[in-house]
Design a protein around this motif. Structure first.
Motif, PDB file in Angstrom:
ATOM      1  N   ALA A  17       0.740  -1.119  -0.027  1.00  0.00           N
ATOM      2  CA  ALA A  17      -0.086  -0.034  -0.011  1.00  0.00           C
ATOM      3  C   ALA A  17       0.781   1.163   0.081  1.00  0.00           C
ATOM      4  N   ALA A  18       2.025   1.182   0.771  1.00  0.00           N
ATOM      5  CA  ALA A  18       2.800   2.326   1.038  1.00  0.00           C
ATOM      6  C   ALA A  18       3.390   2.540  -0.782  1.00  0.00           C
ATOM      7  N   PHE A  19       3.691   1.597  -1.163  1.00  0.00           N
ATOM      8  CA  PHE A  19       4.398   1.590  -2.739  1.00  0.00           C
ATOM      9  C   PHE A  19       3.399   2.115  -3.398  1.00  0.00           C
ATOM     10  N   THR A  20       2.401   1.700  -3.420  1.00  0.00           N
ATOM     11  CA  THR A  20       1.368   2.100  -4.344  1.00  0.00           C
ATOM     12  C   THR A  20       1.003   3.560  -4.183  1.00  0.00           C
ATOM     13  N   ALA A  21       0.871   4.109  -2.918  1.00  0.00           N
ATOM     14  CA  ALA A  21       0.603   5.628  -2.635  1.00  0.00           C
ATOM     15  C   ALA A  21       1.792   6.424  -3.303  1.00  0.00           C
ATOM     16  N   LEU A  22       3.167   5.772  -3.353  1.00  0.00           N
ATOM     17  CA  LEU A  22       4.129   6.578  -3.706  1.00  0.00           C
ATOM     18  C   LEU A  22       4.198   6.387  -5.283  1.00  0.00           C
ATOM     19  N   ALA A  23       4.072   5.496  -5.661  1.00  0.00           N
ATOM     20  CA  ALA A  23       4.303   5.090  -7.166  1.00  0.00           C
ATOM     21  C   ALA A  23       3.360   5.120  -8.326  1.00  0.00           C
ATOM     22  N   GLY A  24       1.916   5.019  -7.486  1.00  0.00           N
ATOM     23  CA  GLY A  24       0.740   5.499  -8.373  1.00  0.00           C
ATOM     24  C   GLY A  24       0.541   3.904  -9.176  1.00  0.00           C
ATOM     25  N   ARG A  25       1.121   3.119  -8.893  1.00  0.00           N
ATOM     26  CA  ARG A  25       0.653   1.798  -9.336  1.00  0.00           C
ATOM     27  C   ARG A  25       1.038   0.773  -8.081  1.00  0.00           C
ATOM     28  N   ALA A  26       0.595  -0.641  -8.437  1.00  0.00           N
ATOM     29  CA  ALA A  26       0.849  -1.573  -7.351  1.00  0.00           C
ATOM     30  C   ALA A  26       2.366  -2.211  -7.734  1.00  0.00           C
ATOM     31  N   PRO A  27       2.960  -2.835  -6.872  1.00  0.00           N
ATOM     32  CA  PRO A  27       4.394  -3.213  -7.136  1.00  0.00           C
ATOM     33  C   PRO A  27       4.072  -4.629  -8.025  1.00  0.00           C
ATOM     34  N   VAL A  28       5.338  -4.924  -8.480  1.00  0.00           N
ATOM     35  CA  VAL A  28       5.163  -6.178  -9.215  1.00  0.00           C
ATOM     36  C   VAL A  28       5.348  -7.561  -8.559  1.00  0.00           C
ATOM     37  N   GLY A  29       5.635  -7.562  -7.136  1.00  0.00           N
ATOM     38  CA  GLY A  29       5.738  -8.685  -6.487  1.00  0.00           C
ATOM     39  C   GLY A  29       5.702  -8.072  -5.041  1.00  0.00           C
ATOM     40  N   PRO A  30       5.406  -9.209  -3.905  1.00  0.00           N
ATOM     41  CA  PRO A  30       5.428  -8.868  -2.603  1.00  0.00           C
ATOM     42  C   PRO A  30       6.794  -8.243  -2.031  1.00  0.00           C
ATOM     43  N   ALA A  31       6.907  -7.454  -0.850  1.00  0.00           N
ATOM     44  CA  ALA A  31       7.877  -7.000  -0.263  1.00  0.00           C
ATOM     45  C   ALA A  31       8.914  -8.320   0.090  1.00  0.00           C
ATOM     46  N   ARG A  32      10.234  -7.999   0.239  1.00  0.00           N
ATOM     47  CA  ARG A  32      11.110  -9.057   0.674  1.00  0.00           C
ATOM     48  C   ARG A  32      11.561  -8.529   2.188  1.00  0.00           C
ATOM     49  N   THR A  33      11.058  -9.414   3.190  1.00  0.00           N
ATOM     50  CA  THR A  33      11.509  -8.729   4.497  1.00  0.00           C
ATOM     51  C   THR A  33      12.416  -9.439   5.270  1.00  0.00           C
ATOM     52  N   GLU A  34      11.914 -10.655   5.821  1.00  0.00           N
ATOM     53  CA  GLU A  34      12.990 -11.564   6.680  1.00  0.00           C
ATOM     54  C   GLU A  34      13.982 -10.969   7.405  1.00  0.00           C
ATOM     55  N   GLY A  35      13.629  -9.830   8.285  1.00  0.00           N
ATOM     56  CA  GLY A  35      14.364  -9.118   9.301  1.00  0.00           C
ATOM     57  C   GLY A  35      15.202  -7.870   8.690  1.00  0.00           C
ATOM     58  N   ARG A  36      14.729  -7.469   7.347  1.00  0.00           N
ATOM     59  CA  ARG A  36      15.433  -6.199   6.984  1.00  0.00           C
ATOM     60  C   ARG A  36      14.778  -5.136   7.666  1.00  0.00           C
ATOM     61  N   THR A  37      15.338  -3.890   7.639  1.00  0.00           N
ATOM     62  CA  THR A  37      14.782  -2.717   7.935  1.00  0.00           C
ATOM     63  C   THR A  37      13.866  -2.245   7.009  1.00  0.00           C
ATOM     64  N   ASP A  38      12.848  -1.188   7.431  1.00  0.00           N
ATOM     65  CA  ASP A  38      11.873  -0.754   6.428  1.00  0.00           C
ATOM     66  C   ASP A  38      12.793   0.012   5.537  1.00  0.00           C
ATOM     67  N   ARG A  39      13.992   0.661   5.639  1.00  0.00           N
ATOM     68  CA  ARG A  39      14.622   1.397   4.750  1.00  0.00           C
ATOM     69  C   ARG A  39      15.166   0.403   3.558  1.00  0.00           C
ATOM     70  N   LEU A  40      15.539  -0.650   3.830  1.00  0.00           N
ATOM     71  CA  LEU A  40      16.021  -1.819   3.059  1.00  0.00           C
ATOM     72  C   LEU A  40      14.947  -2.171   2.139  1.00  0.00           C
ATOM     73  N   ILE A  41      13.854  -2.575   2.811  1.00  0.00           N
ATOM     74  CA  ILE A  41      12.715  -3.163   2.172  1.00  0.00           C
ATOM     75  C   ILE A  41      11.996  -2.344   1.006  1.00  0.00           C
ATOM     76  N   MET A  42      11.797  -0.987   1.442  1.00  0.00           N
ATOM     77  CA  MET A  42      11.111  -0.314   0.632  1.00  0.00           C
ATOM     78  C   MET A  42      12.285   0.168  -0.604  1.00  0.00           C
ATOM     79  N   ARG A  43      13.527   0.533  -0.290  1.00  0.00           N
ATOM     80  CA  ARG A  43      14.344   0.407  -1.230  1.00  0.00           C
ATOM     81  C   ARG A  43      14.291  -0.485  -2.158  1.00  0.00           C
ATOM     82  N   ASP A  44      14.495  -1.793  -1.667  1.00  0.00           N
ATOM     83  CA  ASP A  44      14.467  -3.136  -2.576  1.00  0.00           C
ATOM     84  C   ASP A  44      13.294  -3.007  -3.668  1.00  0.00           C
ATOM     85  N   MET A  45      12.061  -2.678  -3.006  1.00  0.00           N
ATOM     86  CA  MET A  45      10.769  -2.789  -3.693  1.00  0.00           C
ATOM     87  C   MET A  45      10.891  -1.870  -4.860  1.00  0.00           C
ATOM     88  N   PHE A  46      11.408  -0.408  -4.744  1.00  0.00           N
ATOM     89  CA  PHE A  46      11.475   0.462  -5.746  1.00  0.00           C
ATOM     90  C   PHE A  46      12.603  -0.096  -6.757  1.00  0.00           C
TER      91      PHE A  46
END
Length: 230
Positions: free
Chosen positions: A26-55
């Motif tokens: 939802a955060a990605f969609t709000a910023l990018a104007g479209r849904a991401p192509v795949g789910p976030a990769r989490t597994e202990g990463r920080t939100d900074r890294l998770i969102m950087r990876d998504m973009f």
């Protein structure tokens, strides 16, 4: 005997039932104007890294962090009821947090990849927030890499709770990244195989203490007492 216990949240204290990945999407969609192509990769990463990876995976430039954090916060607040309805505090968590919270010389807080707003949403959704000293926690906006969060929590405990320099720190978490953060910072680790990683994976990452869950309150307290007494 002083001690600082820092708990991971997702899959250690709570089961988020997929709500976390919905927050990132939802955060990605709000910023990018479209849904991401795949789910976030989490597994202990920080939100900074998770969102950087998504973009990066979506071929987009990463927005300013202030905008990303705001979008994550909005998405988390909007899904608190979903989290309360679909998720749960994991077995034994409430009992062990209560016992640790009454130790007068101990600090019990969180070390999590979540931003502070969403960490509060997640523990408050199940009434765990009064059992944690969230002011001294370390959160996903505080550093890019998880090991760096340990120093953040230490400094907050020193400044806000007069914790002495060198007080033993114990991380409790369910991923190899929790183990790595402990080993990299000279902290102790209680690894809990309550997430997607097996006890064997956590041991292979370097954890000497691996529990299947946090159900046995007495066992967890004995481990923490032994660390505090060293």
């Amino acid at each position: 005997m002083e001690l600082m216990v820092l708990w991971d949240i997702d899959h250690t204290l709570i089961e988020n039932a997929g709500v976390s990945k919905e927050i990132y999407a939802a955060a990605f969609t709000a910023l990018a104007g479209r849904a991401p192509v795949g789910p976030a990769r989490t597994e202990g990463r920080t939100d900074r890294l998770i969102m950087r990876d998504m973009f990066q995976r979506n071929g987009l430039a990463e927005p300013d962090w202030t905008a990303v954090e705001g979008a994550l916060s909005d998405a988390g607040k909007a899904r608190r009821q979903d989290l309360s309805r679909r998720g749960a505090a994991l077995p034994g968590v409430r009992e062990v947090l209560k016992e640790v919270s009454v130790r007068s010389s101990w600090v019990s807080s969180v070390l999590t990849g979540n931003i502070a707003d969403n960490a509060r949403v997640k523990v408050a959704a199940f009434g765990l927030d009064p059992l944690l000293d969230l002011a001294v926690g370390a959160y996903g906006a505080d550093a890019v890499q998880r090991p760096d969060l340990v120093a953040v929590a230490r400094e907050r405990a020193r400044r806000l709770r007069d914790a002495r320099d060198g007080v033993p720190v114990v991380l409790v978490g369910d991923t190899p990244r929790d183990v790595e953060a402990a080993l990299a910072t000279g902290s102790e680790i209680i690894a809990v195989a309550s997430g997607v990683h097996s006890a064997e994976e956590l041991a292979d990452a370097g954890a000497r203490t691996v529990l299947p869950d946090l159900i046995d309150t007495g066992r967890v307290l004995r481990i923490l007492d032994a660390i505090a007494a060293r």
